[in-house]
Scaffold this motif. Structure first.
Motif, short mmCIF file in Angstrom:
data_model
loop_
_atom_site.label_atom_id
_atom_site.label_comp_id
_atom_site.label_asym_id
_atom_site.label_seq_id
_atom_site.Cartn_x
_atom_site.Cartn_y
_atom_site.Cartn_z
N GLU A 27 0.84 -1.20 0.00
CA GLU A 27 0.00 0.00 0.00
C GLU A 27 0.88 1.25 0.00
OE1 GLU A 27 -2.27 -0.35 3.56
OE2 GLU A 27 -0.58 0.09 4.89
N TRP A 28 0.31 2.32 -0.47
CA TRP A 28 0.96 3.62 -0.38
C TRP A 28 -0.10 4.70 -0.33
CZ3 TRP A 28 0.25 7.23 -4.34
CH2 TRP A 28 -0.25 6.73 -5.55
N SER A 29 0.27 5.85 0.22
CA SER A 29 -0.69 6.94 0.37
C SER A 29 -0.08 8.25 -0.09
CB SER A 29 -1.15 7.05 1.83
OG SER A 29 -0.04 7.20 2.69
N ALA A 30 -0.94 9.21 -0.36
CA ALA A 30 -0.50 10.49 -0.91
C ALA A 30 0.41 11.26 0.04
CB ALA A 30 -1.71 11.35 -1.27
N ASP A 31 0.39 10.89 1.34
CA ASP A 31 1.24 11.59 2.30
C ASP A 31 2.68 11.08 2.28
OD1 ASP A 31 1.06 9.14 3.54
OD2 ASP A 31 0.25 9.90 5.42
#
Length: 231
Positions: A189-193
């Motif tokens: 997973e990865w996030s915009a932050d």
């Protein structure tokens, strides 16, 4: 006195990533192979090996910029004046007790060092075009990653997956001395932050085995992506 090579812009002492790593120092600089001068290695006080002497200006400039950043990062970390030499496997030779990583891309180089933790991996990539990302997705992404792929963010996701797996390799290879490839890890997973989570899909050692999960981080600026894995 070590001087900045003609091909390098002034060094930047900053943290261009979203989450600081306690005790770590990162130094970067822009460089231009076209500005490489014949005396730049001598000017910087860095040894030019026979292999480097035979290499093209781009390779010489990126090596020089990376080592200049590494020396400055070590100087800021604990005051030592040290330029990492190179192992036969082309990985940098860091002082005992120091973990570090060097990266260079199109006109930009950086090095990160720390005396804490057990490993660091830093990687910089130019953001892939949509067409190139589509061509490379099958080589870089596992079947599970391909299933999760959001086609509206394909270029970013493929570039990010490539970079984080490179950073993971740089962090773990010095600890295990075992090479592994894109299919041996997955981006969960990865996030915009700028936060990311990775999982190993192979056994490298008793500690670093199939199923172990690690955190990573990344930042994107001006079409360039920088990622870091620290362990």
């Amino acid at each position: 006195m070590n001087r900045l090579p003609t091909c390098c812009a002034p060094l930047q002492h900053h943290w261009p990533l979203p989450h600081p790593v306690p005790g770590a120092v990162l130094v970067s600089c822009a460089f231009d192979p076209a500005q490489l001068a014949a005396d730049d290695f001598q000017r910087a006080g860095i040894v030019q090996t026979a292999n480097l002497q035979r290499s093209v200006a781009k390779r010489q400039a990126e090596y020089l910029a990376g080592r200049v950043c590494a020396r400055e990062a070590l100087l800021r970390l604990d005051g030592r004046d040290y330029v990492p030499a190179t192992h036969e496997d082309r990985s940098p030779i860091w002082p005992t007790g120091i973990h570090g990583s060097i990266t260079h891309g199109q006109g930009w180089a950086a090095a990160v060092v720390t005396a804490q933790g057990t490993g660091l991996g830093l990687d910089q990539e130019t953001l892939l075009s949509e067409e190139r990302a589509a061509r490379l997705a099958g080589e870089i992404l596992t079947p599970a990653e391909l299933e999760r792929l959001d086609r509206s963010q394909q270029a970013l996701t493929v570039t990010l997956t490539f970079s984080l797996k490179e950073s993971l390799f740089k962090a773990l290879y010095p600890l295990t001395k075992k090479r592994f490839y894109f299919e041996h890890a997955e981006l969960l997973e990865w996030s915009a932050d700028g936060h990311a989570r990775l999982r190993l899909l192979t056994d490298l050692s008793a500690e670093w085995h199939h199923g172990v999960e690690l955190d990573g981080q990344f930042g994107l600026q001006d079409g360039h992506l920088l990622s870091l894995v620290s362990v």
